[in-house]
Scaffold this motif. Structure first.
Motif, PDB file in Angstrom:
ATOM      1  N   GLU A   1      26.798   7.074  13.849  1.00  0.00           N
ATOM      2  CA  GLU A   1      27.043   6.175  14.977  1.00  0.00           C
ATOM      3  C   GLU A   1      28.106   5.144  14.620  1.00  0.00           C
ATOM      4  O   GLU A   1      29.000   4.855  15.424  1.00  0.00           O
ATOM      5  CB  GLU A   1      25.746   5.463  15.365  1.00  0.00           C
ATOM      6  CG  GLU A   1      24.728   6.348  16.051  1.00  0.00           C
ATOM      7  CD  GLU A   1      23.908   7.138  15.070  1.00  0.00           C
ATOM      8  OE1 GLU A   1      24.218   7.090  13.858  1.00  0.00           O
ATOM      9  OE2 GLU A   1      22.972   7.810  15.499  1.00  0.00           O
TER      10      GLU A   1
ATOM     11  N   ALA B   1      28.392   8.683  21.089  1.00  0.00           N
ATOM     12  CA  ALA B   1      27.618   7.719  20.292  1.00  0.00           C
ATOM     13  C   ALA B   1      26.277   7.447  20.959  1.00  0.00           C
ATOM     14  O   ALA B   1      25.240   7.350  20.291  1.00  0.00           O
ATOM     15  CB  ALA B   1      28.407   6.422  20.125  1.00  0.00           C
TER      16      ALA B   1
ATOM     17  N   LYS C   1      22.880  16.170  15.303  1.00  0.00           N
ATOM     18  CA  LYS C   1      24.114  15.415  15.488  1.00  0.00           C
ATOM     19  C   LYS C   1      25.322  16.235  15.070  1.00  0.00           C
ATOM     20  O   LYS C   1      26.383  16.141  15.684  1.00  0.00           O
ATOM     21  CB  LYS C   1      24.058  14.127  14.671  1.00  0.00           C
ATOM     22  CG  LYS C   1      23.139  13.094  15.259  1.00  0.00           C
ATOM     23  CD  LYS C   1      23.137  11.871  14.383  1.00  0.00           C
ATOM     24  CE  LYS C   1      22.017  10.965  14.779  1.00  0.00           C
ATOM     25  NZ  LYS C   1      21.799   9.940  13.761  1.00  0.00           N
TER      26      LYS C   1
ATOM     27  N   CYS D   1      23.933  10.196  20.168  1.00  0.00           N
ATOM     28  CA  CYS D   1      23.409  10.122  18.802  1.00  0.00           C
ATOM     29  C   CYS D   1      22.302   9.074  18.707  1.00  0.00           C
ATOM     30  O   CYS D   1      21.277   9.306  18.072  1.00  0.00           O
ATOM     31  CB  CYS D   1      24.524   9.810  17.821  1.00  0.00           C
ATOM     32  SG  CYS D   1      25.695  11.130  17.694  1.00  0.00           S
ATOM     33  N   PHE D   2      22.504   7.909  19.356  1.00  0.00           N
ATOM     34  CA  PHE D   2      21.454   6.891  19.345  1.00  0.00           C
ATOM     35  C   PHE D   2      20.197   7.411  20.034  1.00  0.00           C
ATOM     36  O   PHE D   2      19.086   7.156  19.591  1.00  0.00           O
ATOM     37  CB  PHE D   2      21.940   5.620  20.058  1.00  0.00           C
ATOM     38  CG  PHE D   2      22.689   4.694  19.170  1.00  0.00           C
ATOM     39  CD1 PHE D   2      22.081   4.155  18.064  1.00  0.00           C
ATOM     40  CD2 PHE D   2      23.988   4.365  19.435  1.00  0.00           C
ATOM     41  CE1 PHE D   2      22.763   3.300  17.233  1.00  0.00           C
ATOM     42  CE2 PHE D   2      24.689   3.512  18.616  1.00  0.00           C
ATOM     43  CZ  PHE D   2      24.080   2.983  17.503  1.00  0.00           C
TER      44      PHE D   2
END
Lengths: 105, 472
Positions: B12, B114, B74, B117-118
């Protein structure tokens, strides 16, 4: 603490608001009004979180923080949505859903 | 907090750093073309680091967590976005009117990644919701990206409204879950969630919120319109990366938080899967626009995914991951060819592809391989992933579901072969003339072809994913 008002009043209020929002989303013709209906849904969730936090779990603040984040994100969603509506308005000079129907099956 | 703990979030942090660097370069230079190669190099660096450096641990009191399995998810997303960036080079660089917007396009795309991914590595529902919104809102801006086209604005409107409604429904479910359990941490919920009417309602709200993003069938109505109106590269992003990320978080939620609900969601997913496969297939048959056709084919493909969830086994989890890895490669291969053709000629109807093989041999072979992989024809990877999914359902004894799935796989073969027939057999007096694609697009298609051919043949890849998924 508010006296004499039980948690069930808040839950009834938030449930009513949720379904009013869904009804408005499905029935309304103007895009801005549809967006307002969605905001009503998000606010009903806020009421739920804050009421549950205050009445049931006052020892931590998870619910209130969640409500704060929902308010912030609702604002960003509204701004992006209105930006898109503006581009739409520039093309067809109106923002009724009935005019947004060029693609169907 | 020490540096080791920060390194848990390396993916991230790197993505946000790239996004900021892109913005700064965009402000500093007038020649926007420089931006693109710089960003591609930075992004390749991030992707490679993700494969090399594995992390395991928790941050912020369990709000953020990272395991080898989440790392693998990811990596799949990073690889997919790398391919999409390579494919969108032709559209961004070769058209003068897009030069101004290269910076904005890359910034929005990377911030959306991003967010995903979070979302995947979230450990509680607050982080999950923030990641979900960070993933969704930028995509809405990208869908409405071509400001001069009415269709793009229409698609953006439909997307943002349905996304906001679905996240509202999801949030209502989360609030009920908070009210009944007193926590939003996955760890705490894992122990306290039990089947009561109210919590089952909360679960169904949450499931339908995520099913909107995966476009399982009762929630799929936005899909085809948005996919048709959006720019091609954004369509490929929505249909592979966004869908894969939502499946990953659904997998994590079902296997950790809602594991006590497994009898409810087994039943539900069977119905969702049957509906999704059948309706997606039936609508795909009658499409003439190739983007719309690929949209319905991706709905039908999403219908196969719930087969791996059934039973809640770790083998099922690794099969879903494997299926999505191959699905990303094959879907992006097909969309890559469509993207090259559309940016060169502007044609996207199926009849325009008649006689495509005569003029563009390489592109039509790539398209054929991707479609065979989507259909599941043996030598290419798509066969193996579908076969493994069927095995999971058979092992749990869901023979009726399996029967429907096999029939649907056969039906899907029909319409994939229609496109192949149009390219190779149908005659056309004016086929699309020879297209010379740029280096970026060639590299992107080459990665796709390598993925399609080799992920299936080397069993070591499935074994590797399977060793990771033990610790879900």
């Amino acid at each position: 603490m508010i006296e004499n008002i039980g948690i069930e009043k808040f839950v009834i209020l938030s449930t009513l608001m949720f379904f009013i929002g869904v009804y408005g989303f499905l029935v309304r013709k103007n895009l801005i009004t549809i967006l307002i209906s969605v905001e009503i849904i998000l606010n009903s969730v806020n009421i739920n979180f804050v009421a549950f936090n205050k009445y049931l779990y006052p020892e931590n603040l998870q619910g209130q923080f969640f409500a704060l984040f929902i308010i912030a994100i609702a604002a960003t969603e509204a701004s992006v949505a209105i930006a898109i509506f503006v581009t739409l308005y520039r093309r067809i000079k109106m923002i009724d859903v009935e005019n947004v129907n060029k693609m169907k099956y | 907090m020490t540096i080791d703990q920060f390194l848990l979030m390396k993916n991230e942090i790197l993505l946000i750093a790239i996004a900021v660097i892109v913005l700064i370069i965009d402000l500093m230079t007038d020649n926007k073309k420089i931006l693109f190669p710089v960003m591609i190099i930075l992004f390749i660096f991030t992707t490679v680091i993700g494969f090399i450096y594995q992390t395991d641990g928790e941050l912020f009191g369990g709000m953020y967590r990272s395991t080898p399995l989440i790392n693998m998810m990811k990596n799949i997303l990073n690889t997919g976005v790398l391919i999409i960036l390579l494919q969108s080079a032709g559209w961004l660089i070769n058209k003068a009117e897009n030069h101004e917007n290269i910076g904005g396009f890359c910034f929005i795309l990377i911030s959306s990644l991003a967010g995903m991914c979070f979302m995947i590595s979230s450990g509680d529902f607050l982080m999950f919701y923030l990641g979900l919104e960070l993933a969704t809102i930028p995509i809405a801006a990208l869908v409405a990206y071509e400001k001069m086209k009415f269709l793009s604005a229409e698609a953006g409107t439909k997307f943002i409204l349905s996304a906001v409604l679905s996240s509202g429904i999801l949030l209502y479910g989360i609030s009920i879950l908070y009210g009944t359990n007193g926590s939003i941490l996955f760890k705490d919920l894992n122990n306290s969630v039990e089947i009561t009417n109210l919590q089952a309602l909360a679960f169904i709200f949450i499931l339908s919120g995520i099913a909107f993003k995966i476009s399982l069938v009762p929630f799929h109505l936005w899909t085809a319109d948005v996919y048709e109106g959006a720019p091609v590269n954004i369509t490929s992003f929505l249909s592979s990366i966004s869908k894969a990320a939502s499946v990953f978080i659904l997998l994590i939620l079902l296997f950790t938080v809602f594991i006590n609900f497994s009898e409810i969601w087994n039943e539900l997913l069977v119905y969702l899967s049957i509906l999704t496969m059948t309706i997606g297939n039936l609508f795909a048959i009658r499409q003439q626009n190739l983007k719309r056709f690929l949209a319905f084919s991706s709905i039908a493909q999403a219908g196969f995914i719930p087969l791996g969830f059934i039973g809640g086994t770790s083998l099922g989890a690794s099969t879903v991951l494997y299926f999505l890895l191959i699905y990303v490669f094959s879907n992006l291969g097909a969309f890559g060819v469509v993207s090259v053709v559309t940016s060169a000629t502007g044609k996207e109807s199926m009849n325009d592809y008649n006689g495509f093989y005569k003029t563009n041999r390489g592109l039509s072979i790539v398209m054929m391989l991707s479609l065979f992989s989507l259909a599941g024809i043996p030598p290419v990877a798509g066969f193996f992933s579908k076969f493994f999914l069927f095995t999971i359902a058979a092992k749990q004894g869901y023979y009726f579901l399996l029967f429907i799935a096999v029939i649907n796989a056969t039906i899907s073969l029909y319409y994939y072969l229609l496109v192949v027939k149009a390219m190779f057999i149908n005659e056309n007096e004016q086929p699309i003339e020879k297209i010379t694609s740029d280096v970026y697009a060639k590299l992107g298609l080459a990665i796709c072809v390598l993925g399609i051919v080799f992920t299936g043949l080397f069993g070591i890849i499935f074994d590797y994913i399977n060793t990771l998924s033990k610790g879900i």
